[in-house]
Motif scaffolding. Structure first.
Motif, short mmCIF file in Angstrom:
data_model
loop_
_atom_site.label_atom_id
_atom_site.label_comp_id
_atom_site.label_asym_id
_atom_site.label_seq_id
_atom_site.Cartn_x
_atom_site.Cartn_y
_atom_site.Cartn_z
N UNK A 122 68.33 -62.91 81.85
CA UNK A 122 68.44 -64.12 82.57
C UNK A 122 68.74 -65.19 81.85
N UNK A 123 67.78 -65.45 80.81
CA UNK A 123 67.67 -66.65 79.93
C UNK A 123 68.66 -66.66 78.72
N UNK A 124 68.81 -65.64 78.25
CA UNK A 124 69.74 -65.41 76.99
C UNK A 124 70.75 -64.70 76.75
N UNK A 125 70.98 -63.80 77.59
CA UNK A 125 72.15 -62.94 77.73
C UNK A 125 73.38 -63.25 78.68
N UNK B 191 66.52 -70.71 83.07
CA UNK B 191 65.65 -70.80 82.06
C UNK B 191 66.16 -71.09 80.69
N UNK B 192 65.38 -71.71 80.08
CA UNK B 192 65.72 -72.10 78.53
C UNK B 192 65.88 -70.75 77.91
N UNK C 259 61.10 -74.56 75.33
CA UNK C 259 61.64 -73.20 75.55
C UNK C 259 60.45 -72.21 75.82
N UNK C 260 59.50 -72.28 74.71
CA UNK C 260 58.62 -71.36 75.18
C UNK C 260 57.86 -71.35 76.36
N UNK C 261 57.81 -72.65 76.84
CA UNK C 261 56.63 -72.78 78.27
C UNK C 261 57.71 -72.86 79.34
N UNK C 262 59.01 -72.77 78.99
CA UNK C 262 59.98 -73.05 80.10
C UNK C 262 59.87 -74.38 80.88
N UNK C 263 59.75 -75.36 80.02
CA UNK C 263 59.58 -76.71 80.55
C UNK C 263 60.75 -77.86 79.95
N UNK C 264 60.62 -78.80 80.72
CA UNK C 264 61.88 -79.84 79.94
C UNK C 264 61.06 -80.51 78.97
N UNK C 265 61.76 -80.91 77.88
CA UNK C 265 60.96 -81.74 76.75
C UNK C 265 60.25 -82.93 77.54
N UNK C 266 60.68 -83.39 78.40
CA UNK C 266 59.81 -84.63 79.06
C UNK C 266 58.47 -84.19 79.49
N UNK C 267 58.61 -83.04 80.03
CA UNK C 267 57.19 -82.35 80.48
C UNK C 267 56.01 -81.97 79.11
#
Lengths: 374, 170
Positions: A212-215, A297-298, B53-61
């Motif tokens: 979901x996040x990357x592919x 998701x990022x 990205x690691x914590x699935x947060x916004x940069x603001x958060x």
């Protein structure tokens, strides 16, 4: 809905091929005829020999298809065979360039940055002749040859039908195994062919959260595994590449679930091999991943604990990487100890800490090929 | 943002700040109040993007996280504050690596290596070889230091350090 349409619905961000560019002299090829037949209504532009479609961005390059003859060789050694790394002696044959999917971590974003046009080469017979000569020159060597290096092996298959040419060709050669590696579910063309043990269809698989996040644009994990089950029932051996392993918070649970899903879908007897490889990217690629449009998701690939390795690539730091390998390989062994597993792009030290030995390149190659023949 | 003193930053860096959505204002404040160079700003932006990205947060958060907010409010010199922000972000971005390095640091001190002896692991624990340096001004001193070193390495501590580094610890 046709197979072609279904294939492209899992293409980049839900897009389809919006235009076809055909080079002079390529239109009479089997590939071009099939594309024209299967993409009715898509605008077709004829180009002079050597002429290029309009210059486009990397993402735009995925939305149109260039049909052209390949100039130069088709067959080459897998670039993963870098000095200092244990290598599986894989050969790659390039019948296409670029991919309709849009994985955040894809190295093609950097590797094909100046040449991003999605392309299918139409002089397939020249590539097969080149392969045939290589196989004849080394009749006692067992080759493993894949089409999934610069392209997804099956994403374009609904429109090119390339597998209908490749699978019968390899079925007639006893010293080679073709690997069709994909993140798609485009297997319809394969089901009525006779692989005779000479084609392995393999999937690059990731946990659902990573898909979901990357592919982006790829088939879902469930669709990939359903497709694997279908080709296994049709008589193919299948392979799975847990590569790239992407470290993220909760990766143990994610990969545990992934492995359970694989074995729920496919019996170990149908599996030729597993490969396991950690996410790796150049610094240039990492910059491109950061520059991608923000999504939620990022991309998990961005948040993994990557550091610079000796070869200049960014990898998850060694200790964590080895822990991930050991976790995944132990879980695979619990379910299917007889299936060969190899590490991709790792040195002898990591092999030693993971598998307990550092085999030669030749030994790895023999074990993997044997997996197809079990 | 146009009237803020951001002239030290390259256009590409400014574009990244402009594209950071809800974090734009806080990023402008951070980079200008600390007079960051372009390199410093890019390092911080990279760490923020990866941590988000690691914590699935916004940069603001991430910028509003208690760890960072505490530093921003702290009174200290510009250069020191940038260093602390980077090291705090690095801990958020690499939680397992920094924990492993902390543990190795603790264990290394427990080894009580003799003077003139250094054991260096590869940067970020990524690599295969440790480098041991023994400084000595005479043959006698070298023998003494090597003997003292051997005495230090007898217990399990050294094995634990290597296991953490190599990823083979249980």
């Amino acid at each position: 809905m046709t197979a072609a349409q279904r294939g492209f619905e899992s293409g980049p961000v839900g897009g389809r091929i919006s235009a076809v560019y055909i080079e002079d002299g390529a239109a009479d090829s089997a590939i071009a005829r099939r594309v024209m037949d299967r993409l009715p209504g898509v605008p077709v532009h004829h180009l002079g020999a050597g002429a290029q479609p309009p210059t486009v961005s990397f993402s735009e390059g995925k939305r149109s298809l260039h049909l052209k003859k390949r100039r130069g060789g088709f067959l080459e050694h897998c670039p993963a065979g870098t000095t200092g790394l244990v290598c599986c002696n894989y050969l790659v044959v390039n019948f296409a360039s670029n991919c309709p999917f849009d994985c955040s971590y894809c190295f093609l974003q950097d590797y094909l940055a100046t040449n991003p046009q999605l392309t299918a080469f139409t002089n397939v017979e020249d590539g097969l002749a080149e392969i045939g000569r290589a196989l004849a020159r080394h009749p006692t060597r067992q080759f493993r040859i894949g089409t999934g290096e610069l392209a997804d092996s099956l994403a374009l298959d609904p429109v090119t039908g390339l597998s209908r040419i490749l699978v019968p060709f390899f079925a007639e050669h006893d010293n080679a195994v073709l690997e069709l590696k994909t993140k798609s579910d485009c297997v319809d063309e394969l089901l009525d062919l006779e692989p005779r043990g000479r084609t392995v269809v393999s999937w690059s698989v990731s946990p659902r959260c990573v898909v979901r996040g990357d592919e982006h644009g790829t088939a879902s994990l469930g669709a990939r595994l359903d497709a694997a089950a279908r080709v296994a029932r049709a008589g193919y051996r299948v392979g799975f590449h847990l590569d790239p392993l992407i470290e993220h918070q909760g990766w143990e649970d994610s990969y545990n679930g992934l492995i359970d899903e694989i074995f729920a879908a496919v019996r170990p007897e149908s599996i030729a091999w597993f490969s396991v490889g950690s996410l790796r990217m150049t610094r240039a690629l990492q910059r491109k991943v950061r520059a991608r449009p923000a999504t939620l998701p990022a991309p998990f690939a961005l948040g993994a604990e990557l550091v610079a390795a000796d070869d200049g690539k960014m990898r998850v730091w060694r200790g964590l990487r080895v822990r991930m390998y050991n976790f995944v390989m132990q879980r695979l062994a619990q379910q299917a100890a007889e299936v060969p597993v190899y590490l991709c792009m790792e040195g002898s030290g990591v092999w030693q800490n993971t598998v307990g030995e550092a085999p030669s390149d030749r030994e790895v190659a023999l074990r993997v090929v044997a997996g197809a023949a079990r | 943002m146009a009237d803020r003193p951001l002239s030290r930053l390259r256009p590409e860096t400014l574009d990244r700040i402009r594209a950071s959505g809800a974090a734009e204002e806080a990023l402008v404040e951070l980079t200008t109040s600390l007079g960051m160079s372009d390199n410093q700003a890019r390092d911080i932006l990279d760490l923020l993007a990866d941590t988000a990205a690691r914590h699935q947060l916004s940069i603001a958060a991430v910028l509003n996280s208690p760890e960072l907010a505490a530093i921003v409010d702290r009174k200290m010199g510009r250069s020191d504050k940038i260093k602390v922000i980077k090291s705090t972000l690095r801990r958020l971005r690499y939680p397992q690596l920094t924990a492993a390095l902390d543990r190795i640091d603790l264990l290394s001190r427990q080894l009580e290596l003799p003077g003139g002896v250094r054991v260096e692991l590869p940067e970020n624990l990524e690599g295969e070889q440790a480098v041991v340096t023994v400084q000595a001004a005479s043959a006698k001193e070298l023998r003494e230091r090597v003997a003292a070193l051997a005495d230090c390495l007898g217990g399990d501590t050294l094995d634990t350090i290597f296991e953490i580094w190599k990823g083979t610890a249980e």
